[in-house]
Design an enzyme around this catalytic site. Structure first.
Site, PDB file in Angstrom:
ATOM      1  CG  ASP A   1      20.232  17.244 -34.810  1.00 12.82           C
ATOM      2  OD1 ASP A   1      19.588  16.772 -33.854  1.00 12.82           O
ATOM      3  OD2 ASP A   1      21.119  16.615 -35.403  1.00 12.82           O
TER       4      ASP A   1
ATOM      5  CG  MET B   1      18.252  12.075 -30.382  1.00 13.82           C
ATOM      6  SD  MET B   1      17.601  11.477 -31.986  1.00 13.82           S
ATOM      7  CE  MET B   1      17.888   9.713 -31.844  1.00 13.82           C
TER       8      MET B   1
END
Lengths: 408, 408
Positions: free
Chosen positions: B137, B179
């Protein structure tokens, strides 16, 4: 007499379909008898629209870069010509003095080649039509395997190798849906991901076998109890005993293409459905689903070198067959060693519009895995340079004995 | 005094998390002051269960093979220790004479390191706790970027490069979900796929901006009218003006993990929802959705060499800091050139439990794309060896003039 070639690309793209195109374009330059190689934009549609480009004006450097690029560089189409469409094709081919039509595609495209060839014969137009094979589904009758499949198989194997490791790190159930409407070859390629005895995929469901939900759940429960985790590879084309696709049980209205096929790709619904079944019926908490979707046929940077070479060669051979005066046909792939192939020109009727499915000896008796025969068949195709994975050997440290329940 | 290190891996796996583990294991062998390197199986859970392995009994060859293998080789966990859990951790660490605890993980794991460190101090136990960064991330505060992100970014860029070509060959709308719950870095990496002016992704939607369905549809319509096709990259974390995730509008019941997070990954629902909106509201026929799912964090065989090297180095530096007597902290990554980095030890409080999101200058004004500043930031991370793609130059052949409507 000099030849004019028109080449086009049909159906779903693959990682190596441009190798075949470039094989045609470059090989043709060796023959003084070939005056032009034209390309049609978006397959047969580009012919009926008279949208042609001159591949003789491409540089070698750019052609080589295009060859290494996935997906049809000329554009593709799902159009399937009827007689009227074919007559339009002729009109344009004739006006450009094309005497050799080459179509790179799967079984629908090979049927187009057959129709165009037959209509040319009826019309007394001296034109050969050559089919150059490609499909990730590997479902062409008369072929050992088909260009495009090995690279897609490699993608699927690499994906499952990673998913297996991810699932081992954070255990649960993982179910991934793989392309393949009638033929399970690509889903079966998931088995190439296994290295250690407990590695997934632990279960593989193919469209060649009836999918029974209760049997599926029993299989998952069994694997989960054994390993504390479970990895499943399921073909998008799995169906019940009536032949109804499992996905249509979920998706009410179904979208059909020009060939009358229900849309299976481009939606995550099947994986989600299977995961819901497992959660609800088996009470397993961590259940995750993926749908590999378009990545498996066009991901940039995952290609089998074997596939690359063979896709180039079928393009080259198509030109050689044409230049040497062969009739119409399909450039076949025959396995002549372990591992070696040759490329006979086979009758187009062998291939056209037919669908090969996995032979029974490639599927295990329980219908939830492949056999060693499949592994021996598929392993050489993905190339000898597959990414390696490894596990720690995990020498246990003696417990300190400070926990409740320890024997101290 | 000799040191005993315990290392563990927490949170979601990445393609390079084992580089850091192996960096720790191998670098420790250089120091005569380090007597043991133990690994805990499945993160902090392995500590409270006293499930430890001795990394000193691994061979170099196998460690190097493990380093090149994606996903946590020691296993991982989503457990987030509270005070009681921490006291259990201590009991085991103390019993094994561990004086250095290293945890490879993201912001949740860094918070675990903080808690363990603080509790050790309170208990008067002389133990340092070092956080080794990883997350796809890229959302750690105080970092230029985080190991794991560059390889995942590379996967996303390669996926969109292929999807763009596929979509150009068979035009329509393609929407892929990437994601990233709160931080859009990974979705933004889709922009690295573009080469030619008309290349997709044409639209990029990030969780840093409110997602307005009507605006989204207008954007898609606009692109589709311009190019006859449209490629969309959407973060799984996109949300409406109230902060509600777009996906929860579809999925009635939501599954939450131990951190209170709604399950966003492992389902194709969001992509399917966005595709339905486009089909129904814009009347575009060919609309396809993919969800990259777990492939983007653990696909075997797609890794950035830059990421590989840096992930190894943060592991090595953690050991060096420990051996040289540093206090607890997090091994940071600071960009000191274009492109070069160093690895300062930064206070754990800088990182622990905080979430970095994309800085405003990285996102365009319309909130549907990235800026050149993002490209300059991200480009060096994915490595200089990205797969090349190329287009034919397509020199048009003059129309034969046999079609109705041709000017003949």
């Amino acid at each position: 007499m000099s030849h004019k070639i028109l080449v086009a690309q049909g159906g779903g793209p693959t990682a190596v379909i441009n190798q075949s195109l470039v094989g045609v374009a470059l090989e043709a330059r060796r023959f003084s008898t070939i005056s032009h190689v034209y390309g049609a934009l978006h397959g047969v549609r580009g012919i009926v629209n008279d949208d042609l480009v001159d591949l003789g004006q491409e540089t070698v450097a750019n052609l080589e870069a295009v060859a290494a690029t996935p997906a049809s560089a000329l554009g593709s189409t799902r159009d399937k010509p009827d007689l009227k469409y074919c007559q339009e094709i002729f009109k344009v081919l004739k006006a450009h003095d094309i005497d050799t039509f080459m179509y790179i595609g799967g079984n629908d495209s090979s049927d187009t080649v057959r129709i165009v060839g037959e209509e040319a014969k009826k019309a007394g137009h001296a034109m050969r039509a050559i089919h150059i094979p490609k499909t990730i589904d590997n479902d062409l009758v008369g072929f050992d395997h088909v260009p495009g499949f090995p690279s897609a198989a490699r993608f699927v194997a690499q994906a499952f190798a990673g998913a297996n490791l991810d699932n081992a790190a954070l255990p649960g159930v993982y179910c991934a849906v793989v392309m393949g409407r009638h033929a399970g070859f690509l889903t079966a390629a998931a088995a190439l991901a296994r290295k250690y005895p407990s590695d997934g995929p632990h279960l593989i469901y193919l469209p060649e076998r009836t999918f029974v939900v209760d049997k599926f759940l029993a299989d998952v429960k069994d694997v989960y109890e054994r390993y504390g985790r479970c990895i499943i590879a399921a073909s998008e084309g799995i169906h019940d005993e009536t032949g109804e696709a499992i996905i249509t049980k979920l998706v009410g209205k179904s979208e059909k293409d020009a060939h009358g096929n229900v849309q299976l790709s481009g939606t995550g619904a099947l994986a989600d459905l299977l995961c819901e079944e497992i959660k609800n019926k088996l009470g397993i908490k961590r259940v995750r689903g993926d749908t590999f979707g378009y990545l498996q046929r066009s991901f940039s940077g995952c290609v089998s070198k074997v596939d690359q070479r063979e896709a180039r060669e079928v393009g080259e051979k198509a030109v050689q067959y044409a230049a040497l005066g062969a009739e119409s046909g399909s450039v076949g792939i025959r396995r002549v060693g372990d591992y070696a192939v040759d490329y006979p020109l086979i009758p187009i009727e062998t291939v056209a519009g037919k669908t090969r499915v996995m032979e029974p000896e490639l599927i295990n008796a329980a219908g939830n895995d492949v056999t060693d025969a499949f592994l021996a068949y598929a392993r050489p195709l993905v190339g000898s340079d597959m990414p390696e994975v490894a596990q720690l050997r995990k020498a246990k440290v003696a417990k300190a004995g400070v926990l409740q329940g320890d024997a101290t």
